[in-house]
Design an enzyme around this catalytic site. Sequence first.
Site, PDB file in Angstrom:
ATOM      1  N   CYS A  55      -6.725   2.248   5.412  1.00 39.87           N
ATOM      2  CA  CYS A  55      -7.273   1.141   5.927  1.00 39.87           C
ATOM      3  C   CYS A  55      -6.507   0.684   7.480  1.00 39.87           C
ATOM      4  CB  CYS A  55      -7.029  -0.229   4.845  1.00 39.87           C
ATOM      5  SG  CYS A  55      -5.301  -0.804   5.024  1.00 39.87           S
ATOM      6  N   CYS A  97      -2.932   0.161   7.343  1.00 39.75           N
ATOM      7  CA  CYS A  97      -2.236   1.489   7.222  1.00 39.75           C
ATOM      8  C   CYS A  97      -2.218   2.446   8.401  1.00 39.75           C
ATOM      9  CB  CYS A  97      -2.544   1.949   5.900  1.00 39.75           C
ATOM     10  SG  CYS A  97      -1.952   1.046   4.538  1.00 39.75           S
ATOM     11  N   GLU A 104       0.884   3.781   1.651  1.00 47.35           N
ATOM     12  CA  GLU A 104       1.065   4.403   2.950  1.00 47.35           C
ATOM     13  C   GLU A 104       2.291   3.538   3.551  1.00 47.35           C
ATOM     14  OE1 GLU A 104      -3.591   4.429   3.115  1.00 47.35           O
ATOM     15  OE2 GLU A 104      -1.898   3.450   2.017  1.00 47.35           O
ATOM     16  N   HIS A 112       0.870  -1.134  -0.106  1.00 48.32           N
ATOM     17  CA  HIS A 112       0.009  -0.186  -0.011  1.00 48.32           C
ATOM     18  C   HIS A 112       0.857   1.187  -0.050  1.00 48.32           C
ATOM     19  CE1 HIS A 112      -3.866  -1.897   1.740  1.00 48.32           C
ATOM     20  NE2 HIS A 112      -3.421  -2.807   0.843  1.00 48.32           N
TER      21      HIS A 112
END
Length: 148
Positions: A83, A86, A55, A53
Site C-alpha cells: 500500500c 508500506c 512490510e 503491516h
Amino acid sequence: MTRDEEFMSAALELAQKAKEAGEVPVGAVVVYDNRIIASAYNRREGDRCAIAHAELLAIEQACAYRGGWRLFGCKLYVTLEPCVMCAGAAINARLDRVVFGAPDLRFGALGSLTDINSLGLNHKLKVTGGVLEEECRALLQEFFRERR
C-alpha cells in the site's frame, strides 16, 4: 525455482501463519546478501494497530539487524503489492528492490492503483511484481471467501 521464487515462498509461509492467526494473509521477508534477515506477517488484528503491516514489521526488524535505518543492498519480498504507507516505508528505508506476488487493485502503490515510485522522490525502488502470483492470490481469495 528462482531465487525470487524461493524468497517469495518464504513470504508465503508467513502469510499462511497470518491466515491461521485470523489476519489478512500477507507475509514479508527482507533479504540481504542472499539471506533472509527479517520476516513478518500482518498483525493488525492481534496487535490492534493500523500500521502492523507485514512490510513495516519486516523493515523494522531489518533496520535493527543492520543497525540503522538505511537498508541499502536489501530486498523486500511481500505476497501482496504494498500500500502507499508500506511503499513509502520501503523508499524511506532505501531498499534496493521490492518484489511482490499478487497485485492489489484497491490499494497497490507500486503500479496497480498508483505508483509512488513515479513521484520524483529522492530514491527509486526496483520493482518486480507477479512472483508466485497465483499462489499469493489464491491464499488471499481463500481467506476472504472463508470470512464471508
